[in-house]
Design a protein around this motif. Sequence first.
Motif, mmCIF file in Angstrom:
data_model
loop_
_atom_site.group_PDB
_atom_site.id
_atom_site.type_symbol
_atom_site.label_atom_id
_atom_site.label_comp_id
_atom_site.label_asym_id
_atom_site.label_seq_id
_atom_site.Cartn_x
_atom_site.Cartn_y
_atom_site.Cartn_z
ATOM 1 N N HIS A 161 18.483 -10.838 42.746
ATOM 2 C CA HIS A 161 17.062 -10.809 42.395
ATOM 3 C C HIS A 161 16.763 -9.812 41.282
ATOM 4 O O HIS A 161 15.677 -9.855 40.700
ATOM 5 N N CYS A 162 17.712 -8.937 40.950
ATOM 6 C CA CYS A 162 17.563 -8.100 39.766
ATOM 7 C C CYS A 162 17.679 -8.939 38.503
ATOM 8 O O CYS A 162 17.146 -8.582 37.457
ATOM 9 N N THR A 163 18.381 -10.057 38.596
ATOM 10 C CA THR A 163 18.440 -11.038 37.507
ATOM 11 C C THR A 163 17.290 -12.025 37.599
ATOM 12 O O THR A 163 16.624 -12.324 36.596
ATOM 13 N N LEU A 164 17.024 -12.531 38.792
ATOM 14 C CA LEU A 164 15.978 -13.538 38.954
ATOM 15 C C LEU A 164 14.610 -13.021 38.525
ATOM 16 O O LEU A 164 13.832 -13.751 37.895
ATOM 17 N N ALA A 165 14.284 -11.765 38.860
ATOM 18 C CA ALA A 165 12.972 -11.223 38.492
ATOM 19 C C ALA A 165 12.789 -11.193 36.987
ATOM 20 O O ALA A 165 11.732 -11.590 36.457
ATOM 21 N N THR A 166 13.807 -10.734 36.258
ATOM 22 C CA THR A 166 13.674 -10.643 34.805
ATOM 23 C C THR A 166 13.691 -12.026 34.163
ATOM 24 O O THR A 166 12.947 -12.289 33.218
ATOM 25 N N TRP A 167 14.492 -12.941 34.683
ATOM 26 C CA TRP A 167 14.600 -14.271 34.095
ATOM 27 C C TRP A 167 13.324 -15.085 34.323
ATOM 28 O O TRP A 167 12.809 -15.721 33.399
ATOM 29 N N TRP A 168 12.778 -15.037 35.534
ATOM 30 C CA TRP A 168 11.582 -15.814 35.828
ATOM 31 C C TRP A 168 10.331 -15.204 35.203
ATOM 32 O O TRP A 168 9.318 -15.907 35.038
ATOM 33 N N ALA A 169 10.359 -13.922 34.840
ATOM 34 C CA ALA A 169 9.195 -13.320 34.177
ATOM 35 C C ALA A 169 8.844 -14.101 32.915
ATOM 36 O O ALA A 169 7.664 -14.400 32.655
ATOM 37 N N ALA A 170 9.859 -14.463 32.136
ATOM 38 C CA ALA A 170 9.608 -15.233 30.914
ATOM 39 C C ALA A 170 9.190 -16.665 31.239
ATOM 40 O O ALA A 170 8.254 -17.208 30.622
ATOM 41 N N LYS A 171 9.835 -17.279 32.205
ATOM 42 C CA LYS A 171 9.545 -18.676 32.522
ATOM 43 C C LYS A 171 8.156 -18.854 33.127
ATOM 44 O O LYS A 171 7.500 -19.880 32.919
ATOM 45 N N LEU A 172 7.696 -17.851 33.881
ATOM 46 C CA LEU A 172 6.385 -17.931 34.534
ATOM 47 C C LEU A 172 5.306 -17.206 33.739
ATOM 48 O O LEU A 172 4.190 -17.017 34.216
ATOM 49 N N HIS A 173 5.659 -16.768 32.513
ATOM 50 C CA HIS A 173 4.717 -16.125 31.596
ATOM 51 C C HIS A 173 4.086 -14.868 32.212
ATOM 52 O O HIS A 173 2.889 -14.627 32.091
ATOM 53 N N ARG A 174 4.934 -14.072 32.860
ATOM 54 C CA ARG A 174 4.508 -12.785 33.408
ATOM 55 C C ARG A 174 4.895 -11.673 32.435
ATOM 56 O O ARG A 174 5.824 -11.816 31.622
ATOM 57 N N ASP A 175 4.232 -10.535 32.549
ATOM 58 C CA ASP A 175 4.531 -9.381 31.711
ATOM 59 C C ASP A 175 5.935 -8.873 32.046
ATOM 60 O O ASP A 175 6.187 -8.482 33.193
ATOM 61 N N PRO A 176 6.877 -8.851 31.083
ATOM 62 C CA PRO A 176 8.243 -8.412 31.387
ATOM 63 C C PRO A 176 8.353 -6.921 31.670
ATOM 64 O O PRO A 176 9.396 -6.453 32.112
ATOM 65 N N ARG A 177 7.257 -6.175 31.437
ATOM 66 C CA ARG A 177 7.287 -4.739 31.710
ATOM 67 C C ARG A 177 6.731 -4.397 33.079
ATOM 68 O O ARG A 177 7.032 -3.335 33.634
ATOM 69 N N SER A 178 5.922 -5.292 33.648
ATOM 70 C CA SER A 178 5.297 -4.997 34.943
ATOM 71 C C SER A 178 4.799 -6.298 35.568
ATOM 72 O O SER A 178 3.795 -6.861 35.121
#
Length: 262
Positions: A205-222
């Motif tokens: 999930h350390c990978t999944l959180a960062t990868w899905w941030a871009a796919k779900l259009h979430r802020d990659p910093r928070s």
Amino acid sequence: MRAFVVDAFTDTAFTGNPAGVVLLDSPAEESWMQSVAAELRHSETAFVVVAGPEGEPKPLRWFTPTTEVPLCGHGTLATAHVLGGDQRFDTRSGVLTCTALDDGWIEMDFPADRAEPVEPPEALAAGLPGVTVVETAQAATKVLVRAGSAAEVRAVRPDFAALATVPSRGVIVTAPGDRPGVDFVSRVFSPQVGIQEDPVTGSAHCTLATWWAAKLHRDPRSADFVGEQASARSGIVRMALRADRVGLRGRATTVLSGELHV
């Protein structure tokens, strides 16, 4: 010495991911820890040195039945649960801090493990029958595969002999969530290190959180996420992405405690 079996990323016994936890008074021989992990046969067993200077991080290592691994989320959660929540551990992945939250969950501060797009390894198609490989990315230790749907993730029955030839420590298969409150689902297969399927994998999930941030259009910093690992035992991981760190949140329950005699 004291030893425990803890179900991590769950508050219900016999679900989530079981981990062995062994409390040590001093560092142990690597070959002995590997033998204990092989005997317990959990996906990982954690070995923590509990004696030491007050306030210093406790040395912590993790072993699968066949090898040592550099990072293990559910083993860290299980160890913090046994020791009382608020802990600092000295590990091969740096100092990891665990904090007990008011709602009974424990948050672990882990390094983010970002994945970069790659061409799918040849063995993936044979190793994941029935999975539509939409995208493939490579993180530090695992290959990430985006499947066509959550249903494909839930239904896949891997060819583990084929997956074992993928040049990585494991394969993450993921897709958008298919029920309210879940951002994405995943499963993790690691026959390369002696684990066919890891029931709930914190480090993935350390990978999944960062990868899905871009796919779900979430802020990659928070950004905050909820992931479901859809193994037969299943488990929920809450994530708080903070730039190059990920706060992994989970619960745990002790199912066995006793003494290790050898």
